[in-house]
Design a protein around this motif. Structure first.
Motif, short mmCIF file in Angstrom:
data_model
loop_
_atom_site.label_atom_id
_atom_site.label_comp_id
_atom_site.label_asym_id
_atom_site.label_seq_id
_atom_site.Cartn_x
_atom_site.Cartn_y
_atom_site.Cartn_z
N LEU A 118 40.47 -60.02 31.75
CA LEU A 118 40.89 -60.29 30.38
C LEU A 118 39.67 -60.22 29.48
O LEU A 118 38.70 -60.95 29.67
CB LEU A 118 41.55 -61.67 30.31
CG LEU A 118 42.19 -62.07 29.00
CD1 LEU A 118 43.33 -61.13 28.64
CD2 LEU A 118 42.72 -63.49 29.10
N PHE A 119 39.71 -59.33 28.51
CA PHE A 119 38.61 -59.13 27.58
C PHE A 119 37.28 -58.93 28.30
O PHE A 119 36.25 -59.49 27.94
CB PHE A 119 38.51 -60.31 26.61
CG PHE A 119 39.75 -60.52 25.79
CD1 PHE A 119 40.18 -59.56 24.89
CD2 PHE A 119 40.51 -61.67 25.96
CE1 PHE A 119 41.33 -59.75 24.15
CE2 PHE A 119 41.66 -61.87 25.22
CZ PHE A 119 42.08 -60.90 24.31
N GLY A 120 37.34 -58.14 29.39
CA GLY A 120 36.13 -57.80 30.12
C GLY A 120 35.62 -58.87 31.07
O GLY A 120 34.55 -58.74 31.63
N GLN A 121 36.39 -59.94 31.25
CA GLN A 121 35.97 -61.02 32.15
C GLN A 121 37.02 -61.24 33.22
O GLN A 121 38.21 -61.12 32.97
CB GLN A 121 35.77 -62.31 31.36
CG GLN A 121 34.73 -62.16 30.28
CD GLN A 121 33.89 -63.41 30.14
OE1 GLN A 121 34.13 -64.39 30.80
NE2 GLN A 121 32.91 -63.35 29.28
#
Length: 129
Positions: A118-121
């Motif tokens: 999610l959002f690069g994490q």
């Protein structure tokens, strides 16, 4: 291992590809020995409640293998299929306190966590199915 969040004893693992596909999960004897009484080659029952409150019973067996040592297998084909378990899902068996009216064997709450991006994490979220 001690689950600090819940204050309960628990054991857990990340599913391998073969465990997810074959719908059998394997634990080292040392990981689960505090929770069960075993007799080699005999089956035992693992009673769990899922995140939705549904009760399930799995069949476990204790084995000794000269090459890999002592281990426990837990068969859960229907549960695995219904929940859509995948490789790398984390399964956590948290021991539930026994109520006075319940049978003396142990029961567990079973939590399934899946990693999502999610959002690069990477975030581990509880699977609620």
């Amino acid at each position: 291992m001690e689950n600090q969040e819940q204050g309960r004893q628990s054991f857990s693992k990340h599913l391998t590809q073969s465990e997810a596909k074959d719908r059998i999960i394997f634990f080292s004897y040392t990981d689960v020995a505090p929770f069960f009484e075993f007799q080699e080659g005999y089956m035992f029952f693992v009673n769990v409640t899922d995140s939705l409150g549904k009760a399930w019973t799995f069949i476990g067996t204790f084995y000794t293998n000269p090459e890999i040592g002592k281990y426990v297998s837990i068969k859960w084909p229907q549960f695995s299929s219904v929940k859509g378990l995948k490789a790398n899902d984390e399964v956590i068996f948290m021991e539930r306190p026994r109520r006075k009216s319940e049978a003396p064997w142990k029961k567990f709450k079973l939590v399934i966590k899946r990693k999502i991006r999610l959002f690069g994490q990477d975030i581990w979220g509880e699977l609620k199915v």
